[in-house]
Design a protein around this motif. Structure first.
Motif, short mmCIF file in Angstrom:
data_model
loop_
_atom_site.label_atom_id
_atom_site.label_comp_id
_atom_site.label_asym_id
_atom_site.label_seq_id
_atom_site.Cartn_x
_atom_site.Cartn_y
_atom_site.Cartn_z
N TRP A 5 13.68 20.80 -11.41
CA TRP A 5 12.92 20.45 -12.60
C TRP A 5 11.56 19.90 -12.17
CZ3 TRP A 5 14.39 21.14 -17.69
CH2 TRP A 5 15.73 21.45 -17.92
N VAL A 6 10.53 20.22 -12.92
CA VAL A 6 9.17 19.76 -12.62
C VAL A 6 8.71 18.82 -13.73
CG1 VAL A 6 6.78 20.45 -12.25
CG2 VAL A 6 8.63 21.91 -11.40
N LEU A 7 8.26 17.63 -13.37
CA LEU A 7 7.71 16.70 -14.35
C LEU A 7 6.36 17.23 -14.83
CD1 LEU A 7 7.72 14.00 -15.89
CD2 LEU A 7 6.68 12.94 -13.87
N THR A 8 6.26 17.53 -16.13
CA THR A 8 5.04 18.14 -16.67
C THR A 8 4.22 17.20 -17.55
OG1 THR A 8 6.35 19.04 -18.50
CG2 THR A 8 5.99 20.47 -16.60
N SER A 9 4.86 16.16 -18.11
CA SER A 9 4.11 15.27 -18.99
C SER A 9 4.85 13.95 -19.14
CB SER A 9 3.92 15.91 -20.37
OG SER A 9 3.20 15.06 -21.25
N VAL A 10 4.09 12.87 -19.30
CA VAL A 10 4.64 11.55 -19.57
C VAL A 10 4.22 11.17 -20.98
CG1 VAL A 10 4.72 9.14 -18.85
CG2 VAL A 10 4.48 10.95 -17.12
N LYS A 11 5.21 10.90 -21.84
CA LYS A 11 4.91 10.63 -23.25
C LYS A 11 5.23 9.18 -23.60
CE LYS A 11 5.57 15.39 -24.73
NZ LYS A 11 6.25 16.32 -25.63
N ILE A 12 4.21 8.49 -24.10
CA ILE A 12 4.34 7.08 -24.43
C ILE A 12 4.08 6.90 -25.92
CG2 ILE A 12 3.53 4.75 -23.91
CD1 ILE A 12 2.37 5.85 -21.31
N PRO A 13 5.04 6.35 -26.69
CA PRO A 13 4.82 6.13 -28.12
C PRO A 13 3.58 5.28 -28.38
CG PRO A 13 7.13 5.82 -27.57
CD PRO A 13 6.40 5.95 -26.26
N SER A 50 8.81 14.46 -19.75
CA SER A 50 9.08 15.86 -20.07
C SER A 50 9.17 16.66 -18.76
CB SER A 50 7.98 16.45 -20.95
OG SER A 50 8.03 15.89 -22.24
N PHE A 51 10.33 17.30 -18.55
CA PHE A 51 10.55 18.12 -17.38
C PHE A 51 10.70 19.58 -17.81
CE2 PHE A 51 11.98 13.96 -16.05
CZ PHE A 51 11.59 13.87 -14.72
N SER A 52 10.25 20.49 -16.96
CA SER A 52 10.38 21.92 -17.25
C SER A 52 10.94 22.64 -16.03
CB SER A 52 9.02 22.54 -17.62
OG SER A 52 8.51 21.98 -18.80
N ARG A 53 11.60 23.77 -16.29
CA ARG A 53 12.06 24.63 -15.21
C ARG A 53 12.12 26.06 -15.73
NH1 ARG A 53 18.56 23.27 -14.54
NH2 ARG A 53 19.20 23.93 -16.64
N ALA A 54 12.11 27.01 -14.81
CA ALA A 54 12.18 28.41 -15.20
C ALA A 54 13.59 28.76 -15.66
CB ALA A 54 11.77 29.29 -14.02
N LYS A 55 13.69 29.37 -16.84
CA LYS A 55 14.98 29.81 -17.36
C LYS A 55 15.18 31.30 -17.10
CE LYS A 55 17.89 29.04 -21.43
NZ LYS A 55 17.90 28.54 -22.83
N SER A 56 14.09 32.04 -17.08
CA SER A 56 14.12 33.47 -16.77
C SER A 56 12.72 33.83 -16.28
CB SER A 56 14.51 34.29 -17.99
OG SER A 56 13.49 34.23 -18.98
#
Length: 449
Positions: free
Chosen positions: A329-337, A301-307
């Protein structure tokens, strides 16, 4: 039994049966927001915050509490002193409820308001928001309306924090004279990086030889060091060190722990981070955790500022990560099923303590129904990366144990796949890695019974 605990910032004392439920005690003290519901901890109508975390008070014997226990009820969110809320999130929650035009029935207030409080404290993705709100029992508010109200509340909180950050930025500046970003939280980080070109992220890894001109130190951000195990997946903070992950032991997906133990030594694992191992390479060679995470269908999961007040989140499969432009983009979380596998095999190729061109990791997963292979994952990561769904599909439906002829046929296909992958990725791979991959695959198939 005499019990003391903190209730809404005041110390109260209870003298009686230690097995009496907290929900009963709270109602006796006038906290009528705590409703009588199912009594099994399922409906959420008796929710309170216990040391900051939402819990069903009908499941908590009062004898479990101590002088350091802090219980917060809905009364703490609605009471005002000098027209100011006591609880800092209360105003944002009220704004979100009003803006979404939510009319709570009164019975579900605790469950929904305290859920909103937790999400405002920890942050959330759209997927997590949907998962959290899907379990609420009261039908007075449709799920999508509640989700909208929570988003509005979160926006109000971030807007307020943004005003404070702007003040701090004008006073101190975020990018200091050495080129290091000093971000206190994720919101500040995303906004800062979005406004500045050429910024790189520095976590803990073992492949960086020179610091870039502008960079962000990720290790100091507590938001990136969380670990949660939900019903369907694990959410792992990218800045947890490998030793911190190793210490979680049985809480981790079973395939990850043996891989962690093969990475260098404990001293290195104390410095190296989860993100550093996933996203960095040594002379074009992927690091150890890449293959098991690839086999587990991991998503980043990557996030970045949109506004100024909005952020954008994107989920990227590890299989497609090299195609994703991570700039800003900043990596914010690693999701594993969180899937069940009947067979889980991890092996590492090459030297134990460092990465070379002959280093690679191998992962093999199988689910079986009776004597039939129902699902299979095979991954290799080193100089080249292999995860071929078409090849895996050719193994699904085969009967166990596999015949010598079937194994010979599949190994021949795997060798062809290895050569085609190496050519497609433009990499010259050591014959040693190829022979080891085929030997490990043959061993894995032969031992399926």
């Amino acid at each position: 039994m005499r019990v003391k605990f903190n209730l809404n910032d005041k110390t109260i004392e209870f003298n009686g049966d230690p097995n009496e439920k907290l929900s009963s005690i709270l109602r006796k003290t006038g906290n009528i927001s705590v409703k009588k519901g199912c009594g099994k901890g399922e409906c959420g109508f008796c929710k309170v915050l216990l040391d900051g975390k939402p819990v069903s008070s009908c499941k908590i014997p009062v004898g479990m509490l101590g002088e350091k226990s802090k219980v917060t009820t809905m009364e703490h969110f609605v009471k005002k002193e000098n027209e100011e809320y006591i609880e800092k999130n209360a105003k944002y929650i009220e704004d979100g409820i009003r803006k979404a035009n939510i009319h709570l029935c009164g019975y579900c207030n605790s469950s929904k308001v305290l859920l909103m409080h937790e999400l405002l404290e920890r942050g959330f993705t759209d997927e997590e928001l949907e998962e959290f709100t899907s379990d609420l029992k009261c039908s007075c508010t449709e799920q999508h309306v509640l989700m909208q109200g929570i988003k509005f509340a979160y926006e109000e909180k971030k807007k307020s924090e943004a005003a404070d950050e702007d003040t701090n930025r004008r006073t101190n500046g975020i990018l200091n004279e050495t080129g290091i970003f000093e971000s206190k939280n994720v919101t500040e980080l995303l906004k800062s990086v979005g406004k500045t070109d050429g910024v790189e992220f520095i976590g803990g890894c073992t492949s960086l030889k020179k610091l870039p001109e502008k960079y962000v130190r990720m290790r100091d951000l507590r938001d990136f060091k969380k670990f949660n195990k939900w019903d369907s997946y694990y959410a792992i903070g990218p800045e947890l060190t490998l030793s911190e992950l190793e210490d979680l032991k049985e809480k981790l997906p079973p395939l990850i722990l043996p891989a962690l133990k093969t990475i260098a030594n404990r001293t290195i694992r104390n410095m190296a981070t989860f993100a550093g191992n996933i996203l960095s390479e040594t002379n074009g060679t992927k690091h150890t955790l890449y293959a098991p995470l690839l086999a587990l269908d991991t998503k980043l999961s990557f996030s970045r500022a949109k506004s100024e007040i909005r952020t954008e989140t994107k989920s990227v499969s590890l299989l497609k990560i090299d195609e994703f432009d991570r700039k800003k983009w900043v990596l914010t979380s690693v999701k594993i099923p969180n899937d069940e596998w009947d067979v889980q095999i991890f092996r590492r190729i090459g030297p134990d303590s460092f990465i070379t061109e002959e280093s690679a990791s191998y992962a093999f997963l199988v689910q079986a129904e009776g004597k039939t292979i129902s699902a299979i994952r095979i991954a290799l990561a080193g100089k080249i990366v292999i995860r071929n769904v078409d090849f895996e599909n050719q193994l699904i439906g085969l009967q166990l144990p596999l015949s010598d002829e079937a194994i010979k046929e599949k190994i021949a296909l795997a060798e062809k796949m290895f050569d085609e992958t190496s050519e497609a990725q433009g990499k010259s791979v050591s014959p040693f890695v190829k022979s080891q991959f085929l030997n490990m695959l043959r061993f894995s198939l032969e031992h399926l019974v």
